[in-house]
Enzyme design. Structure first.
Site, PDB file in Angstrom:
ATOM      1  CD  GLU A 181       7.709 -47.927   2.755  1.00 53.41           C
ATOM      2  OE1 GLU A 181       7.083 -47.463   3.724  1.00 53.41           O
ATOM      3  OE2 GLU A 181       8.912 -47.699   2.554  1.00 53.41           O
TER       4      GLU A 181
ATOM      5  CB  CYS B 224      12.475 -47.475   3.180  1.00 54.24           C
ATOM      6  SG  CYS B 224      11.248 -46.186   3.022  1.00 54.24           S
TER       7      CYS B 224
ATOM      8  CB  THR C 160      10.316 -36.538  -0.049  1.00 51.90           C
ATOM      9  OG1 THR C 160       9.203 -36.673   0.841  1.00 51.90           O
ATOM     10  CG2 THR C 160      11.162 -35.370   0.407  1.00 51.90           C
TER      11      THR C 160
ATOM     12  CG  HIS D 134      16.218 -45.195   2.783  1.00 51.32           C
ATOM     13  ND1 HIS D 134      15.521 -45.418   1.610  1.00 51.32           N
ATOM     14  CD2 HIS D 134      15.389 -44.467   3.574  1.00 51.32           C
ATOM     15  CE1 HIS D 134      14.321 -44.860   1.705  1.00 51.32           C
ATOM     16  NE2 HIS D 134      14.217 -44.278   2.883  1.00 51.32           N
TER      17      HIS D 134
ATOM     18  CE  LYS E  59      18.891 -32.786   6.815  1.00 50.00           C
ATOM     19  NZ  LYS E  59      19.129 -31.553   7.535  1.00 50.00           N
TER      20      LYS E  59
ATOM     21  CB  SER F 262       9.893 -45.094   8.897  1.00 56.42           C
ATOM     22  OG  SER F 262      10.593 -44.036   8.323  1.00 56.42           O
TER      23      SER F 262
HETATM   24  N1  CAA Z   1      17.721 -22.620  -0.256  1.00 52.40           N
HETATM   25  C1  CAA Z   1      18.464 -23.639   0.258  1.00 52.40           C
HETATM   26  N2  CAA Z   1      18.021 -24.425   1.279  1.00 52.40           N
HETATM   27  C2  CAA Z   1      16.790 -24.192   1.779  1.00 52.40           C
HETATM   28  C3  CAA Z   1      15.977 -23.154   1.282  1.00 52.40           C
HETATM   29  C4  CAA Z   1      16.487 -22.334   0.220  1.00 52.40           C
HETATM   30  N3  CAA Z   1      15.767 -21.348  -0.314  1.00 52.40           N
HETATM   31  N4  CAA Z   1      14.818 -23.159   1.982  1.00 52.40           N
HETATM   32  C5  CAA Z   1      14.899 -24.176   2.886  1.00 52.40           C
HETATM   33  N5  CAA Z   1      16.090 -24.792   2.758  1.00 52.40           N
HETATM   34  C6  CAA Z   1      16.593 -25.949   3.502  1.00 52.40           C
HETATM   35  C7  CAA Z   1      16.290 -25.940   4.991  1.00 52.40           C
HETATM   36  O1  CAA Z   1      17.229 -25.165   5.716  1.00 52.40           O
HETATM   37  C8  CAA Z   1      16.364 -27.411   5.295  1.00 52.40           C
HETATM   38  O2  CAA Z   1      17.700 -27.833   5.398  1.00 52.40           O
HETATM   39  P1  CAA Z   1      18.263 -28.481   6.770  1.00 52.40           P
HETATM   40  O3  CAA Z   1      17.366 -29.657   7.082  1.00 52.40           O
HETATM   41  O4  CAA Z   1      19.649 -28.898   6.429  1.00 52.40           O
HETATM   42  O5  CAA Z   1      18.151 -27.429   7.802  1.00 52.40           O
HETATM   43  C9  CAA Z   1      15.811 -28.066   4.030  1.00 52.40           C
HETATM   44  O6  CAA Z   1      15.884 -27.068   2.996  1.00 52.40           O
HETATM   45  C10 CAA Z   1      14.364 -28.519   4.131  1.00 52.40           C
HETATM   46  O7  CAA Z   1      13.622 -27.447   4.630  1.00 52.40           O
HETATM   47  P2  CAA Z   1      12.528 -27.711   5.774  1.00 52.40           P
HETATM   48  O8  CAA Z   1      13.126 -28.498   6.886  1.00 52.40           O
HETATM   49  O9  CAA Z   1      11.892 -26.423   6.136  1.00 52.40           O
HETATM   50  O10 CAA Z   1      11.517 -28.611   4.919  1.00 52.40           O
HETATM   51  P3  CAA Z   1      10.131 -29.220   5.340  1.00 52.40           P
HETATM   52  O11 CAA Z   1       9.967 -29.256   6.813  1.00 52.40           O
HETATM   53  O12 CAA Z   1       9.078 -28.549   4.538  1.00 52.40           O
HETATM   54  O13 CAA Z   1      10.253 -30.704   4.778  1.00 52.40           O
HETATM   55  C11 CAA Z   1      10.976 -32.928   5.269  1.00 52.40           C
HETATM   56  C12 CAA Z   1      11.414 -31.522   4.905  1.00 52.40           C
HETATM   57  C13 CAA Z   1      10.571 -32.981   6.745  1.00 52.40           C
HETATM   58  C14 CAA Z   1      12.135 -33.887   5.043  1.00 52.40           C
HETATM   59  C15 CAA Z   1       9.775 -33.351   4.381  1.00 52.40           C
HETATM   60  O14 CAA Z   1      10.158 -33.371   3.035  1.00 52.40           O
HETATM   61  C16 CAA Z   1       9.176 -34.699   4.750  1.00 52.40           C
HETATM   62  O15 CAA Z   1       8.394 -34.807   5.692  1.00 52.40           O
HETATM   63  N6  CAA Z   1       9.507 -35.750   3.957  1.00 52.40           N
HETATM   64  C17 CAA Z   1       8.991 -37.112   4.208  1.00 52.40           C
HETATM   65  C18 CAA Z   1       9.688 -37.783   5.382  1.00 52.40           C
HETATM   66  C19 CAA Z   1      11.100 -38.198   5.085  1.00 52.40           C
HETATM   67  O16 CAA Z   1      11.509 -38.338   3.945  1.00 52.40           O
HETATM   68  N7  CAA Z   1      11.898 -38.391   6.146  1.00 52.40           N
HETATM   69  C20 CAA Z   1      13.265 -38.865   5.998  1.00 52.40           C
HETATM   70  C21 CAA Z   1      13.643 -39.857   7.076  1.00 52.40           C
HETATM   71  S1  CAA Z   1      12.436 -41.189   7.135  1.00 52.40           S
HETATM   72  C22 CAA Z   1      12.872 -42.258   5.874  1.00 52.40           C
HETATM   73  O17 CAA Z   1      13.925 -42.165   5.336  1.00 52.40           O
HETATM   74  C23 CAA Z   1      11.893 -43.289   5.426  1.00 52.40           C
HETATM   75  C24 CAA Z   1      11.237 -42.811   4.181  1.00 52.40           C
HETATM   76  O18 CAA Z   1      11.666 -43.111   3.086  1.00 52.40           O
HETATM   77  C25 CAA Z   1      10.084 -41.975   4.321  1.00 52.40           C
END
Ligand code: CAA
Length: 393
Positions: free
Chosen positions: A83, A115, A156, A237, A246, A312
């Site tokens: 992709e 993916c 990521t 994945h 999760k 996705s």
């Molecule tokens: N110690 C331990 N944990 C902590 C922490 C600390 N100091 N600070 C934050 N965390 C935890 C949070 O509680 C959270 O955990 P939960 O989700 O279990 O509540 C985790 O760390 C991440 O924190 P945030 O949610 O605040 O992080 P974020 O919003 O900045 O980013 C994300 C997370 C949305 C996944 C981001 O990395 C992202 O957008 N990634 C790209 C999209 C993606 O990978 N999506 C996955 C599904 S889509 C897919 O699979 C296709 C693909 O390949 C893209």
């Protein structure tokens, strides 16, 4: 019925390694958000002379060299799943075919659905081998995950390629017939033609991923799939390893499996070993998890594995297979360990330069790439919109 499965495999990833603790330091946040919160430690960074084609060819080459001349000639299909393609028209598979010096009588093409693409290639390969059991199909899932700098997706990123040889004489895994499918239209993650980085709605993407997994699982069960608790390990994945945890928890609850947290962890955690330090490799990611499992677990012969492949947009497929006793003699743990250990660490500034400053001329100008990769193939340069590939020797 013909037994179809994985006969051999290859793996390649970017030659540099970037630590997420250094990203956290740049952002002024606690590194545990990445190390614990998303379950990632580092990601691979490609050098300027690495792209999805050089990763794909580098993943496949040693495996091709191991084949007898007859087995090599039996590869009549090469499918590259990606992709993060380098051309809107010409398939990356054509470049890979040339670098691997496969014969002319090969069906070579590229396949895409985010993916999930690697699994689309696998399903296609199984159909071809079922029709022509004397043929082998080479599939390569290859991607470099790119998000905008300073976006939530930046942590990521990563990149890798996994090559799989699919045939009627498998030595690693034999696939079951049951396949569970689920598709829905969602704008959780996508990359329009004019963008080099993905658009993503992170929270939505997690919700859609989980919804799709449950739906595909139900379809898998309805088509004669194995019971959840019969699966020794599940390979999901893994955009980040916590995503798999999760989804696995939600699936266990959905099925009321009655497993303890440690049962669930045992069914999953062995697949995290490589993904934690390679990062997201999109189409390759689930297969990187599978390699991390089979290269380090010695007791898998005869065990059933589950696969949960999500892309996705969105599409999910659940399938399964049985590990063959010959996997112990066929796996390449030392080679993988050497490749991962050979990655040179880079600091934040170097990572940013490599990740976002790579050659991508849009005006036809010429660009010679420095020879930095430690992989067998390299992008030598770009001139008049043509990419020139070469061996690294
Ligand atoms: N110690 C331990 N944990 C902590 C922490 C600390 N100091 N600070 C934050 N965390 C935890 C949070 O509680 C959270 O955990 P939960 O989700 O279990 O509540 C985790 O760390 C991440 O924190 P945030 O949610 O605040 O992080 P974020 O919003 O900045 O980013 C994300 C997370 C949305 C996944 C981001 O990395 C992202 O957008 N990634 C790209 C999209 C993606 O990978 N999506 C996955 C599904 S889509 C897919 O699979 C296709 C693909 O390949 C893209």
């Amino acid at each position: 019925m013909t037994t179809i499965g994985i006969e051999d495999y290859g793996f390649a990833t970017g030659s540099r390694r970037f630590e997420l603790a250094d990203l956290a330091e740049h952002e002024g946040i606690d590194a545990n958000k990445y190390l614990v919160g998303i379950g990632q430690e580092a990601f691979s960074v490609p050098t300027f002379d690495e792209d999805i084609v050089t990763l794909a060819a580098s993943a496949a080459t040693t495996m091709i060299d191991r084949l007898s001349p007859d087995a090599r000639d039996s590869i009549r299909t090469l499918i590259v799943a990606t992709e993060s393609g380098i051309d809107q028209s010409k398939a990356a598979a054509i470049y890979v075919h040339e670098l691997l010096e496969l014969g002319p009588h090969v069906r070579a093409f590229e396949i895409k659905q985010a993916c999930y693409g690697g699994t689309a290639a696998l399903a296609t390969a199984q159909g071809i081998v079922a029709r022509h059991p004397d043929e082998r199909v080479l599939i390569v899932a290859t991607d470099i995950a790119r998000y905008d700098p300073d976006s939530s997706g930046e942590a990521t990123q990563g990149g890798a390629a996994v090559a799989l040889l699919i045939s009627a004489s498998p030595r690693i895994l034999a696939f079951d017939k049951a396949q569970g499918l689920s598709t829905e239209d969602a704008m959780d993650f996508w990359r329009p033609n004019y963008r080099t980085t993905a658009r993503v709605d992170g929270r939505l993407s997690i919700q859609v991923y989980i919804r799709q997994v449950l739906s595909a699982w139900d379809d898998y069960s309805g088509h004669g799939g194995r019971p959840f608790t019969d699966l020794h390990t599940l390979c999901y994945h893994q955009p980040f390893t916590k995503m798999a945890s999760k989804a696995h928890l939600k699936l266990a609850r959905h099925l009321e499996s009655g497993q303890t947290p440690s049962d669930l962890d045992a069914q999953l955690a062995p697949t995290f070993r490589y993904n934690r330090i390679v990062g997201n490799s999109y189409t390759a990611s689930m297969y990187v998890g599978f390699l991390g499992l089979i290269e380090h677990a010695d007791d898998l012969a005869g065990r059933a594995l589950g696969f949960v492949s999500y892309g996705s947009g969105a599409m999910c497929e659940v399938f399964s297979g049985e590990v063959l006793p010959t996997y112990l003699k066929t796996r390449h743990t030392e080679a993988t360990t050497a490749m991962l250990d050979a990655r040179q660490p880079v600091d934040f500034a170097t990572y940013r330069e490599l990740y976002y400053g790579y050659p991508n001329p849009t005006d036809g100008s010429a660009f010679e790439t420095p020879h930095d990769t430690s992989l067998p193939f390299r992008l030598a340069g770009i001139d008049h919109d043509e990419r020139r590939y070469a061996t690294s020797a």
